[in-house]
Design an enzyme around this catalytic site. Structure first.
Site, PDB file in Angstrom:
ATOM      1  N   ALA A   1     -12.344   1.232  43.963  1.00 24.47           N
ATOM      2  CA  ALA A   1     -12.538   1.027  45.406  1.00 24.47           C
ATOM      3  C   ALA A   1     -13.842   1.719  45.800  1.00 24.47           C
ATOM      4  O   ALA A   1     -14.251   2.698  45.161  1.00 24.47           O
ATOM      5  CB  ALA A   1     -11.367   1.627  46.172  1.00 24.47           C
TER       6      ALA A   1
ATOM      7  N   GLY B   1      -9.288   0.850  41.396  1.00 32.31           N
ATOM      8  CA  GLY B   1      -8.929  -0.501  41.835  1.00 32.31           C
ATOM      9  C   GLY B   1      -9.368  -1.568  40.837  1.00 32.31           C
ATOM     10  O   GLY B   1      -8.767  -2.654  40.789  1.00 32.31           O
TER      11      GLY B   1
ATOM     12  N   GLU C   1      -6.644  -1.675  38.401  1.00 36.51           N
ATOM     13  CA  GLU C   1      -5.457  -2.235  39.078  1.00 36.51           C
ATOM     14  C   GLU C   1      -5.554  -3.762  39.197  1.00 36.51           C
ATOM     15  O   GLU C   1      -4.578  -4.470  38.972  1.00 36.51           O
ATOM     16  CB  GLU C   1      -5.276  -1.565  40.446  1.00 36.51           C
ATOM     17  CG  GLU C   1      -4.861  -0.102  40.284  1.00 36.51           C
ATOM     18  CD  GLU C   1      -4.922   0.685  41.581  1.00 36.51           C
ATOM     19  OE1 GLU C   1      -6.028   0.804  42.160  1.00 36.51           O
ATOM     20  OE2 GLU C   1      -3.875   1.180  42.032  1.00 36.51           O
TER      21      GLU C   1
ATOM     22  N   GLU D   1      -8.443   8.374  40.466  1.00 40.89           N
ATOM     23  CA  GLU D   1      -8.251   8.726  41.885  1.00 40.89           C
ATOM     24  C   GLU D   1      -7.908  10.203  42.081  1.00 40.89           C
ATOM     25  O   GLU D   1      -8.257  10.805  43.095  1.00 40.89           O
ATOM     26  CB  GLU D   1      -7.139   7.856  42.503  1.00 40.89           C
ATOM     27  CG  GLU D   1      -7.514   6.398  42.685  1.00 40.89           C
ATOM     28  CD  GLU D   1      -7.235   5.528  41.470  1.00 40.89           C
ATOM     29  OE1 GLU D   1      -6.987   6.079  40.371  1.00 40.89           O
ATOM     30  OE2 GLU D   1      -7.271   4.294  41.614  1.00 40.89           O
TER      31      GLU D   1
END
Ligand code: COA
Length: 263
Positions: A68, A114, A117, A137
């Site tokens: 992200a 992300g 993911e 993260e």
């Protein structure tokens, strides 16, 4: 739709399409624009019956997606907007997971946060030897928010998932292959070719049968085996309403290649 942060290319002759996240200067980090455009692109390809398999990759030689966009995360003002952001990414992952076409993730470099993911929401992960995968993260004082705490343990087991999420450490493509996080590893120079080969092979299969297999596997993994086998039987039975089932069985008996139309 005009895209600004991704590229969508169709190869009509092969019935495949490739989506490329195109922010190489930011290692293809997922800002809200990328997330929205990816959602729109998957919707567009889902509705296109000529597209039977999809490849997703990142622009450049360095990153698939480095997570992200941390500048955006830094600017999120409160928990409500934090949850909105997580939902935006989670919805995209569900969209990929529930797409009728198979999605091949061609992991050409960093697949972090992300990025990993999204890769885990795809059907098949092919990684370049140079790829690195991780959920870093924890080093930002947060946790995965696009489904990583759920899909990672389902793929590689609880202990290893905890190790990766608690430490934030990256694994190599080879290590990813060993633990089941990626399905195939190839030299970077051969990655596109390998992903295309897999996509073209899948695009020749009966599309409704592929969609049924995808649904049975993905949904079946979330329920007990009795319910999973019920799902399988229902999907199996549905395929007996298709022309492709008639064509596939007939072609075998006539000793010729089947020509599947997706009906
Ligand atoms: N969000 C926003 N920008 C990012 C980013 C991210 N997730 N990952 C990389 N970038 C940007 C960098 O800020 C840099 O931009 P700049 O040139 O304007 O300064 C550019 O992409 C290149 O990254 P850089 O860090 O200089 O490359 P590197 O080769 O030194 O390191 C990484 C590569 C992947 C190890 C490092 O970029 C990194 O740790 N990124 C963040 C990974 C992460 O925590 N992701 C999870 C987010 S929830």
């Amino acid at each position: 739709m005009e895209y600004t942060a991704i590229l969508v290319e169709r190869e009509d002759a092969e019935n495949i399409a490739t989506i490329t996240v195109n922010r190489p200067d930011k290692l293809n980090a997922l800002n809200s624009t990328v997330l929205r455009e990816l959602g729109a692109a998957f919707d567009e390809l889902k509705a296109d019956e000529t597209v039977r398999a999809i490849i997703m990759t990142g622009a450049g030689q360095k990153a698939f997606i480095a997570g992200a966009d941390i500048a955006e995360l830094n600017a999120i003002p409160d928990p409500i907007h934090g949850a909105y952001h997580a939902h935006l990414g989670q919805e995209l992952c569900f969209k990929i997971e529930r797409l009728r076409q198979p999605v091949i993730m061609a992991i050409n470099g960093y697949a972090l946060g992300g990025g990993l993911e999204l890769a885990m929401a795809g059907d098949i992960r092919i990684a370049a030897e140079t790829a690195r995968l991780g959920q870093p993260e924890i080093n930002l004082g947060i946790i995965p928010g696009f489904g990583g705490t759920q899909r990672l343990p389902r793929l590689i087991g609880k202990g290893l998932a905890k190790l990766m999420i608690y430490t934030g450490d990256q694994v190599t493509a080879q290590e990813g292959l060993r633990i089941g996080l990626v399905d195939r590893v190839v030299p970077l120079a051969l990655l596109n070719e390998e992903a295309r080969k897999v996509a073209i092979n899948l695009a020749k299969k009966a599309p409704l049968a592929l969609a049924a297999a995808k649904a049975a596997i993905n949904q079946g993994l979330e329920v007990d085996i009795d319910r999973g086998c019920d799902l399988e039987a229902a999907q199996f039975g549905l395929l007996f309403s298709t022309s492709d089932k008639v064509e596939g069985t007939k072609a075998f008996l006539e000793k010729r290649q089947a020509n599947f139309t997706g009906h």
